[in-house]
Design a protein around this motif. Structure first.
Motif, PDB file in Angstrom:
ATOM      1  N   PHE A   1     -12.054   3.099  -4.060  1.00 54.08           N
ATOM      2  CA  PHE A   1     -12.448   1.668  -4.185  1.00 54.08           C
ATOM      3  C   PHE A   1     -11.169   0.613  -4.066  1.00 54.08           C
ATOM      4  O   PHE A   1     -11.281  -0.302  -4.484  1.00 54.08           O
ATOM      5  CB  PHE A   1     -12.955   1.411  -5.795  1.00 54.08           C
ATOM      6  CG  PHE A   1     -12.060   2.063  -6.721  1.00 54.08           C
ATOM      7  CD1 PHE A   1     -10.768   1.563  -7.208  1.00 54.08           C
ATOM      8  CD2 PHE A   1     -12.536   3.483  -7.171  1.00 54.08           C
ATOM      9  CE1 PHE A   1     -10.019   1.864  -8.100  1.00 54.08           C
ATOM     10  CE2 PHE A   1     -11.505   3.774  -8.277  1.00 54.08           C
ATOM     11  CZ  PHE A   1     -10.319   3.166  -8.584  1.00 54.08           C
ATOM     12  N   CYS A   2     -10.196   0.996  -3.456  1.00 54.54           N
ATOM     13  CA  CYS A   2      -9.068   0.263  -3.423  1.00 54.54           C
ATOM     14  C   CYS A   2      -9.325  -1.262  -2.670  1.00 54.54           C
ATOM     15  O   CYS A   2      -9.694  -0.861  -1.724  1.00 54.54           O
ATOM     16  CB  CYS A   2      -7.615   0.924  -2.977  1.00 54.54           C
ATOM     17  SG  CYS A   2      -6.342   0.079  -2.903  1.00 54.54           S
TER      18      CYS A   2
ATOM     19  N   ASN B   1      -1.560   3.803 -11.863  1.00 54.80           N
ATOM     20  CA  ASN B   1      -2.546   4.917 -11.802  1.00 54.80           C
ATOM     21  C   ASN B   1      -2.359   5.925 -12.416  1.00 54.80           C
ATOM     22  O   ASN B   1      -3.261   6.875 -12.595  1.00 54.80           O
ATOM     23  CB  ASN B   1      -2.806   5.182 -10.440  1.00 54.80           C
ATOM     24  CG  ASN B   1      -1.682   6.009  -9.531  1.00 54.80           C
ATOM     25  OD1 ASN B   1      -0.736   6.463 -10.352  1.00 54.80           O
ATOM     26  ND2 ASN B   1      -1.384   5.513  -8.286  1.00 54.80           N
TER      27      ASN B   1
ATOM     28  N   GLY C   1       0.791  -1.571  -4.713  1.00 55.90           N
ATOM     29  CA  GLY C   1       0.947  -0.018  -4.619  1.00 55.90           C
ATOM     30  C   GLY C   1       1.160   0.535  -6.135  1.00 55.90           C
ATOM     31  O   GLY C   1       0.779  -0.295  -6.939  1.00 55.90           O
TER      32      GLY C   1
ATOM     33  N   LEU D   1      -7.162  -2.797  -1.466  1.00 51.33           N
ATOM     34  CA  LEU D   1      -6.086  -2.985  -0.347  1.00 51.33           C
ATOM     35  C   LEU D   1      -6.265  -2.277   0.633  1.00 51.33           C
ATOM     36  O   LEU D   1      -5.376  -2.249   1.693  1.00 51.33           O
ATOM     37  CB  LEU D   1      -4.774  -2.794  -0.926  1.00 51.33           C
ATOM     38  CG  LEU D   1      -4.450  -3.505  -2.385  1.00 51.33           C
ATOM     39  CD1 LEU D   1      -2.988  -3.053  -2.819  1.00 51.33           C
ATOM     40  CD2 LEU D   1      -4.179  -4.926  -1.710  1.00 51.33           C
TER      41      LEU D   1
ATOM     42  N   THR E   1      -5.028   4.494   1.640  1.00 51.29           N
ATOM     43  CA  THR E   1      -3.383   4.666   1.575  1.00 51.29           C
ATOM     44  C   THR E   1      -3.333   5.733   2.873  1.00 51.29           C
ATOM     45  O   THR E   1      -3.817   6.747   2.641  1.00 51.29           O
ATOM     46  CB  THR E   1      -3.195   5.349   0.176  1.00 51.29           C
ATOM     47  OG1 THR E   1      -3.516   4.661  -0.861  1.00 51.29           O
ATOM     48  CG2 THR E   1      -1.413   5.341   0.206  1.00 51.29           C
TER      49      THR E   1
ATOM     50  N   CYS F   1       1.346   4.214  -2.335  1.00 49.32           N
ATOM     51  CA  CYS F   1       0.770   4.679  -3.505  1.00 49.32           C
ATOM     52  C   CYS F   1       0.464   6.448  -3.337  1.00 49.32           C
ATOM     53  O   CYS F   1       0.826   6.890  -2.413  1.00 49.32           O
ATOM     54  CB  CYS F   1      -0.712   4.316  -3.683  1.00 49.32           C
ATOM     55  SG  CYS F   1      -1.527   4.523  -5.122  1.00 49.32           S
TER      56      CYS F   1
ATOM     57  N   ILE G   1      -2.078   7.954  -4.572  1.00 49.97           N
ATOM     58  CA  ILE G   1      -3.326   8.544  -4.156  1.00 49.97           C
ATOM     59  C   ILE G   1      -4.091   7.247  -3.343  1.00 49.97           C
ATOM     60  O   ILE G   1      -3.536   6.299  -3.013  1.00 49.97           O
ATOM     61  CB  ILE G   1      -4.170   8.510  -5.674  1.00 49.97           C
ATOM     62  CG1 ILE G   1      -4.092   7.164  -6.072  1.00 49.97           C
ATOM     63  CG2 ILE G   1      -3.657   9.466  -6.589  1.00 49.97           C
ATOM     64  CD1 ILE G   1      -4.888   7.233  -7.736  1.00 49.97           C
ATOM     65  N   SER G   2      -5.331   7.556  -2.895  1.00 57.78           N
ATOM     66  CA  SER G   2      -6.058   6.601  -2.316  1.00 57.78           C
ATOM     67  C   SER G   2      -7.567   6.647  -2.618  1.00 57.78           C
ATOM     68  O   SER G   2      -8.422   7.111  -2.189  1.00 57.78           O
ATOM     69  CB  SER G   2      -6.270   7.145  -0.741  1.00 57.78           C
ATOM     70  OG  SER G   2      -6.545   6.355   0.181  1.00 57.78           O
ATOM     71  N   CYS G   3      -7.454   5.432  -3.528  1.00 60.77           N
ATOM     72  CA  CYS G   3      -8.635   5.436  -4.258  1.00 60.77           C
ATOM     73  C   CYS G   3      -9.927   5.000  -3.317  1.00 60.77           C
ATOM     74  O   CYS G   3      -9.412   3.971  -2.423  1.00 60.77           O
ATOM     75  CB  CYS G   3      -8.421   4.377  -5.559  1.00 60.77           C
ATOM     76  SG  CYS G   3      -7.417   4.856  -6.558  1.00 60.77           S
TER      77      CYS G   3
ATOM     78  N   LYS H   1       0.975  -1.199  -0.017  1.00 65.06           N
ATOM     79  CA  LYS H   1      -0.062  -0.079  -0.039  1.00 65.06           C
ATOM     80  C   LYS H   1       0.910   1.335  -0.086  1.00 65.06           C
ATOM     81  O   LYS H   1       0.573   2.328   0.890  1.00 65.06           O
ATOM     82  CB  LYS H   1      -0.996  -0.091   1.229  1.00 65.06           C
ATOM     83  CG  LYS H   1      -2.292   0.657   0.832  1.00 65.06           C
ATOM     84  CD  LYS H   1      -2.808   0.273  -0.476  1.00 65.06           C
ATOM     85  CE  LYS H   1      -3.506   1.522  -1.146  1.00 65.06           C
ATOM     86  NZ  LYS H   1      -4.787   2.205  -0.656  1.00 65.06           N
TER      87      LYS H   1
HETATM   88  S1  SF4 Z   1      -6.410   1.201  -6.572  1.00 69.04           S
HETATM   89 FE1  SF4 Z   1      -4.111   0.914  -6.993  1.00 69.04          FE
HETATM   90  S2  SF4 Z   1      -3.958   3.307  -7.338  1.00 69.04           S
HETATM   91 FE2  SF4 Z   1      -5.895   3.276  -6.252  1.00 69.04          FE
HETATM   92  S3  SF4 Z   1      -5.006   3.469  -4.051  1.00 69.04           S
HETATM   93 FE3  SF4 Z   1      -5.190   1.216  -4.433  1.00 69.04          FE
HETATM   94  S4  SF4 Z   1      -3.073   0.797  -4.981  1.00 69.04           S
HETATM   95 FE4  SF4 Z   1      -3.220   2.998  -5.204  1.00 69.04          FE
END
Ligand code: SF4
Length: 307
Positions: free
Chosen positions: A37-38, A109, A82, A40, A43, A31, A33-35, A29
């Motif tokens: 929908f991630c 990303n 990540g 994982l 972030t 990254c 950005i912090s999507c 993790k």
């Molecule tokens: S989906 Fe990918 S780009 Fe978006 S926060 Fe998670 S690891 Fe980062």
């Protein structure tokens, strides 16, 4: 794959690429950005710092050993836990693979494509998949919670500049989040931005695994189909693909752990990824839960296993 590999995972059956051996260049993790929908989770500290997060030579040594052992896959993919372009030398891994008979993919990303060095490095991949789920700064911030120094329009310019130099296959992935970017007018605006970049393919994706933020739902297949038609040419729906040949990964806790720390998955998904009967995979997962080696998360009446 050798169980001692630290930086390789799979091959897993990917919704985008078929059989894909993953190369993870970034600690969990990490990254920019912090999507929302991630899969994982959030972030904690988005970063733009490019450095050698894991030793490049060790990654290449693992790949060399995997190839020598007769590894088979459709793609070798820089992806994982990540943003791979944060690794300062991701391009060295791609260059190492160039003489070998595997196609390479970079799943990014796209936020660092403002940097010419990142664009030049990415151009060594056969396929580059970039994210485009927003149409302007406000929607970008709402969906991706970016590092404060990131801005949407410079990123778009980076995408266009990359297209100008890149001769490989450029794919865009639009992640559809109902209620945020799933309205017809919103998707038309994303489609217009996509057209500026002249991608070879546009794929629509949606949350099939538990997301970082509660309340992120999947768009229905019908909805995705309708939205796909708004792109010119129409977008594809990223859907599970059948794989040719057998993926012969050992059915072991180590194999499952390697996948689960990057991809929460159901027992059925894991069984398909590693080519073993679902019942056997489920039994092992239950043992792992009892031993505290993974845990479960419920989403839409399905049980996902995760690290
Ligand atoms: S989906 Fe990918 S780009 Fe978006 S926060 Fe998670 S690891 Fe980062």
């Amino acid at each position: 794959m050798n169980d001692s590999c630290r930086y390789l995972f799979g091959p897993v059956v990917s919704r985008r690429l078929g059989r894909s051996l993953g190369v993870d260049l970034i600690p969990a993790k990490t990254c920019s950005i912090s999507c929302i929908f991630c899969q994982l989770g959030p972030t904690r500290n988005p970063t733009l710092e490019r450095r050698e997060y894991v030793p490049t030579e060790q990654v290449i040594a693992e790949l060399r050993a995997w190839i020598r052992a007769g590894g088979e896959t459709d793609f070798i993919t820089l992806a994982g836990s990540g943003e791979p372009t944060l690794h300062l030398h991701f391009d060295r891994v791609l260059k190492f693979l160039e003489p070998h008979p595997f196609r390479t993919a970079l799943l990014s990303n796209g936020t660092l494509f403002t940097d010419p060095a990142v664009r030049r490095g990415a151009a060594h991949a056969d396929v580059v998949k970039l994210s485009l789920s927003a149409w302007d700064r406000t929607s970008f911030e709402r969906i991706h919670h970016p590092h404060p120094d990131l801005d949407f329009e410079p990123m778009m310019k980076g995408y266009r500049d990359f297209r100008s130099l890149y001769r490989g296959a450029l794919w865009l992935e639009v992640f559809v989040v109902p209620g945020l970017n799933s309205g017809e007018e919103q998707v038309k605006r994303i489609a217009a931005r996509a057209k500026e970049i002249r991608p070879d393919r546009v794929q629509l994706n949606t949350a099939v695994r538990p997301a970082a933020e509660a309340g992120v739902r999947a768009a229905s297949p019908d909805k995705l189909q309708r939205l796909a038609a708004l792109f010119d040419p129409p977008a594809e729906i990223a859907a599970p693909r059948a794989h040719g040949g057998t993926v012969s990964l050992p059915l072991s806790a180590q194999t499952l752990t390697g996948i689960l720390q990057r991809h929460p998955a159901t027992a059925a998904q894991l069984a398909e990824m590693i080519g073993h009967p679902e019942e056997a995979v489920r039994e092992l997962l239950e043992d792992m839960v009892r031993a505290g080696r993974c845990h479960t998360r419920e989403q839409k009446d399905e049980t996902f296993f995760t690290r």
